[in-house]
Design an enzyme around this catalytic site. Structure first.
Site, PDB file in Angstrom:
ATOM      1  N   ASN A 277       0.837  -1.201   0.000  1.00  0.00           N
ATOM      2  CA  ASN A 277       0.000   0.000   0.000  1.00  0.00           C
ATOM      3  C   ASN A 277       0.870   1.249   0.000  1.00  0.00           C
ATOM      4  OD1 ASN A 277      -2.563   1.654   0.699  1.00  0.00           O
ATOM      5  ND2 ASN A 277      -1.151   2.165   2.358  1.00  0.00           N
ATOM      6  N   GLU A 278       0.828   2.005  -1.103  1.00  0.00           N
ATOM      7  CA  GLU A 278       1.377   3.367  -1.219  1.00  0.00           C
ATOM      8  C   GLU A 278       2.900   3.475  -1.178  1.00  0.00           C
ATOM      9  OE1 GLU A 278      -0.706   5.806   1.629  1.00  0.00           O
ATOM     10  OE2 GLU A 278      -2.502   5.862   0.394  1.00  0.00           O
ATOM     11  N   ASN A 279       3.616   2.363  -1.218  1.00  0.00           N
ATOM     12  CA  ASN A 279       5.069   2.474  -1.127  1.00  0.00           C
ATOM     13  C   ASN A 279       5.706   3.009  -2.407  1.00  0.00           C
ATOM     14  OD1 ASN A 279       4.720   1.503   1.412  1.00  0.00           O
ATOM     15  ND2 ASN A 279       5.691  -0.487   1.059  1.00  0.00           N
TER      16      ASN A 279
END
Length: 352
Positions: A277-279
């Site tokens: 998630n969102e890295n």
């Protein structure tokens, strides 16, 4: 060909001495049964793969050979004889069943979420005994479906599309983010969780995204989604951070990915997997990350492409996978190469 794999999850580390020792005349029998009902698919063949793995030190098994090419309310049986020559720490055997009469699993709003009962039994036979000795068994509800992520040029627009095609049909995914239902997970009752999921379907949603900053839900969660036709976007538990890629961490991550994929890949509701998630988006969040972007691009490729993606595909080669969410999509699937750039671009990949 519509392909779906399911795993004999109960026949694993719970029986570490499962195949150890014994008479050299013993054979290992892997039997899988799927009861088939429903419509016929002209010209189509659906392949179900039953995989059994053990961790005991056992004598080598001969090459696995499927003994049945099609069946309806019958069993597929694979027999493998041990060699006397050497031992090894693990062994695997598989039987592949070609199923010609099956109804497909469909997402909510596109058809019925058809499920079948799969029974897998592991037993040993010996020349000394007339009856096989059952050592383990497992039963699971399974479904058959095909999923692909479609990223292709769009007429009169820049960039590429991003949507799921299920059983050859484009699907409009409508859903919400699922975070743990309580900070103290053991306080979540079955009734409460079912009520939350039911609120999604009653609100005309057909997808739940299991957020990578949360946890992997238990089997009952995914069984509920299977039966309801509620698609699951399942993220691996990496979120909002730059993770290490040293040997110990990578080994731990690989074990986590494999264990999670083996447990969940059998569920037809799990239609897409996310690496994190969102890295990917994080690479532009701070001055420090922007300054050291190239270093973290290498680290992310090591963790999410070489470890997460590769380990997932080892378990489920047909899995649909996205590197991160949001993401700027990919340049190529093989060899795998993310596009990088603006993860929140409206032209490629998905957005938050």
């Amino acid at each position: 060909t519509v392909t779906r794999c399911f795993n004999a999850k109960a026949i694993t580390q719970r029986h570490e001495n499962l195949l150890r020792g014994g008479n050299l005349g013993d054979a290992v029998q892997v039997e899988a049964k799927v009861d088939i009902v429903g419509c016929r698919l002209p010209g189509e063949s659906v392949r179900a793969k039953v995989e059994v793995k053990g961790t005991a030190k056992v004598r080598d098994l001969s090459d696995s050979v499927p003994l049945c090419d099609s069946f309806a309310q019958k069993s597929g049986v694979l027999l493998a004889q041990p060699h006397e020559s050497r031992e090894r720490e693990s062994v695997s055997a598989a039987v592949v069943l070609h199923v010609r009469d099956v109804a497909l699993w469909w997402p909510r709003g596109y058809g019925q979420a058809v499920l079948y009962d799969a029974d897998i039994r592991l037993s040993t036979t010996s020349t000394s005994y007339s009856e096989p000795s059952r050592v383990d068994s497992t039963s699971q509800r399974i479904g058959f479906r095909h999923v692909e992520i479609v990223e292709e040029p769009v007429a009169l627009a820049e960039g590429l599309s991003f949507f799921l095609r299920v059983n050859g049909v484009p699907v409009w995914a409508k859903g919400a983010n699922w975070i743990p239902a309580d900070m103290f997970y053991n306080r979540v009752s079955v009734a409460e969780r079912s009520s939350l999921l039911r609120s999604a379907t009653e609100g005309n949603m057909n997808m739940i995204r299991v957020w990578g900053g949360g946890l992997y839900e238990d089997d009952e969660f995914y069984e509920w989604c299977d039966a309801a036709g509620l698609m699951v976007w399942q993220e691996f538990a990496f979120a909002c951070s730059m993770y290490p890629v040293d040997r110990d961490f990578v080994a731990n991550a690989r074990a986590e990915i494999r264990e999670t994929a083996v447990r969940l890949a059998s569920h037809p509701s799990v239609v897409i997997w996310g690496g994190n998630n969102e890295n990917e988006a994080m690479l532009t969040w701070t001055d420090f990350l922007r300054e050291h972007r190239d270093r973290y691009v290498v680290d992310q490729m090591r963790l999410y492409a070489d470890v997460v993606r590769t380990t997932l595909f080892d378990v489920d080669p047909a899995a649909a996978f996205v590197f991160s969410s949001p993401s700027n999509g990919i340049v190529a699937a093989e060899p795998f190469m993310p596009r990088w750039g603006n993860a929140q671009s409206n032209e490629n990949g998905d957005v938050h």
